[in-house]
Scaffold this motif. Structure first.
Motif, PDB file in Angstrom:
ATOM      1  N   ARG A 114      43.816  21.133 -38.437  1.00 31.79           N
ATOM      2  CA  ARG A 114      44.404  19.933 -36.502  1.00 31.79           C
ATOM      3  C   ARG A 114      45.526  21.337 -35.907  1.00 31.79           C
ATOM      4  O   ARG A 114      45.649  21.086 -34.730  1.00 31.79           O
ATOM      5  CB  ARG A 114      45.089  18.888 -36.897  1.00 31.79           C
ATOM      6  N   CYS A 115      46.200  21.151 -36.684  1.00 30.04           N
ATOM      7  CA  CYS A 115      47.871  22.416 -36.109  1.00 30.04           C
ATOM      8  C   CYS A 115      47.560  23.765 -35.060  1.00 30.04           C
ATOM      9  O   CYS A 115      47.829  23.898 -34.148  1.00 30.04           O
ATOM     10  CB  CYS A 115      49.180  22.491 -37.277  1.00 30.04           C
ATOM     11  N   ASN A 118      45.555  22.957 -32.498  1.00 32.10           N
ATOM     12  CA  ASN A 118      46.025  23.392 -31.233  1.00 32.10           C
ATOM     13  C   ASN A 118      46.354  24.587 -30.090  1.00 32.10           C
ATOM     14  O   ASN A 118      46.344  24.268 -29.291  1.00 32.10           O
ATOM     15  CB  ASN A 118      47.427  21.938 -31.379  1.00 32.10           C
ATOM     16  N   THR A 144      48.415  17.433 -27.327  1.00 30.65           N
ATOM     17  CA  THR A 144      47.937  16.210 -27.670  1.00 30.65           C
ATOM     18  C   THR A 144      48.914  17.436 -29.023  1.00 30.65           C
ATOM     19  O   THR A 144      48.667  16.409 -30.150  1.00 30.65           O
ATOM     20  CB  THR A 144      46.501  17.444 -27.720  1.00 30.65           C
ATOM     21  N   MET A 145      49.079  18.519 -28.967  1.00 33.37           N
ATOM     22  CA  MET A 145      50.071  19.297 -29.952  1.00 33.37           C
ATOM     23  C   MET A 145      51.409  17.991 -30.537  1.00 33.37           C
ATOM     24  O   MET A 145      51.851  18.118 -31.700  1.00 33.37           O
ATOM     25  CB  MET A 145      50.799  20.859 -29.545  1.00 33.37           C
ATOM     26  N   ASP A 148      50.253  14.898 -32.610  1.00 35.00           N
ATOM     27  CA  ASP A 148      49.963  15.689 -33.954  1.00 35.00           C
ATOM     28  C   ASP A 148      51.424  15.845 -34.461  1.00 35.00           C
ATOM     29  O   ASP A 148      51.375  15.415 -36.101  1.00 35.00           O
ATOM     30  CB  ASP A 148      48.671  16.698 -33.822  1.00 35.00           C
TER      31      ASP A 148
END
Length: 269
Positions: A114-115, A118, A144-145, A148
């Motif tokens: 995910r990171c 992003n 969004t980042m 997360d």
């Protein structure tokens, strides 16, 4: 290194501490190798699969050394931009206090993916300045980042309140802000009186626990709430100004311009 407005994309941490980037907050992900440094007088190791959020301040970061195979993605953003992009959640304030003690989070494989995604999306959006809604899609990608990162932090450390004498006072200060006292009270003296300490002592404690003075947190909460309300088109500027006790609409507009980096009307374009 690519720079567009308030966001910097980089592949090294060596620029952390440069006086040009004092007002930036660094978000980093380590792909390979590791680096070591001292932050807030503590030694840290940032390695493969870790992400990190840390201020780009020379007075807080020392002895930064990278291994030969160190490979990192870095996205640094100004505090001004982050005030606009930060989601409408006060978890960021609590997370900031905890990250002052330890800015590094060790991620699971799923979190790493995910990171990385992003960071890739933000790079892509930065390469599209011709987009008719460039600023909005960039804010959305950064938001969004940040969400997360909130999720990573909450998963690793939970929502526990902070302990120790200084941190307890800081938590009580944050609690006053979270209940909304900042809407009518933006002077540090008000909070000091509520907590039975002097304004100087409260500011010193805030600096020791979070690395930032008490006035920063008052302004941070106020700016976040105002930016949320400005996006609500059902509320007039006069209504929002009155809600926060400003003496006039022009005073409110100056406050927004100075602390959010944009005019009230910019939030509705």
């Amino acid at each position: 290194m690519d720079t567009i407005q308030h966001i910097i994309i980089d592949d090294t941490l060596q620029n952390i501490g440069d006086t040009k980037f004092t007002d930036y907050l660094c978000h980093a992900y380590c792909h390979e190798g590791y680096c070591t440094f001292t932050y807030n007088n503590q030694a840290f190791r940032f390695g493969k699969g870790d992400c990190m959020i840390i201020p780009c301040r020379r007075d807080m970061i020392e002895h930064l050394e990278e291994s030969k195979d160190f490979r990192v993605d870095v996205i640094s953003a100004t505090l001004e931009f982050l005030q606009v992009a930060t989601p409408q959640s006060n978890y960021g304030m609590k997370g900031h206090l905890a990250l002052f003690d330890n800015p590094i989070m060790r991620l699971t494989e799923e979190q790493q993916k995910r990171c990385i995604n992003n960071f890739s999306v933000i790079r892509q959006r930065l390469s599209q300045p011709q987009h008719h809604f460039f600023r909005d899609v960039l804010i959305n990608a950064v938001q969004t980042m940040i969400l997360d990162f909130f999720d990573f932090h909450a998963e690793l450390y939970g929502f526990d309140k902070i302990s120790t004498q200084y941190q307890q006072l800081m938590q009580q200060f944050i609690d006053l802000l979270e209940r909304g006292d900042f809407r009518q009270n933006r002077e540090i003296g008000y909070y000091a009186d509520k907590l039975c300490v002097t304004p100087k002592y409260l500011s010193e404690v805030s600096k020791k626990v979070s690395g930032l003075p008490a006035n920063y947190w008052i302004t941070r909460y106020t700016a976040l709430d105002i930016s949320r309300l400005l996006r609500d088109r059902t509320r007039s500027f006069t209504e929002i100004s009155d809600l926060f006790g400003f003496s006039s609409l022009s005073h409110f507009s100056r406050y927004v311009q100075n602390n959010l980096g944009a005019k009230p009307t910019d939030f509705r374009e």
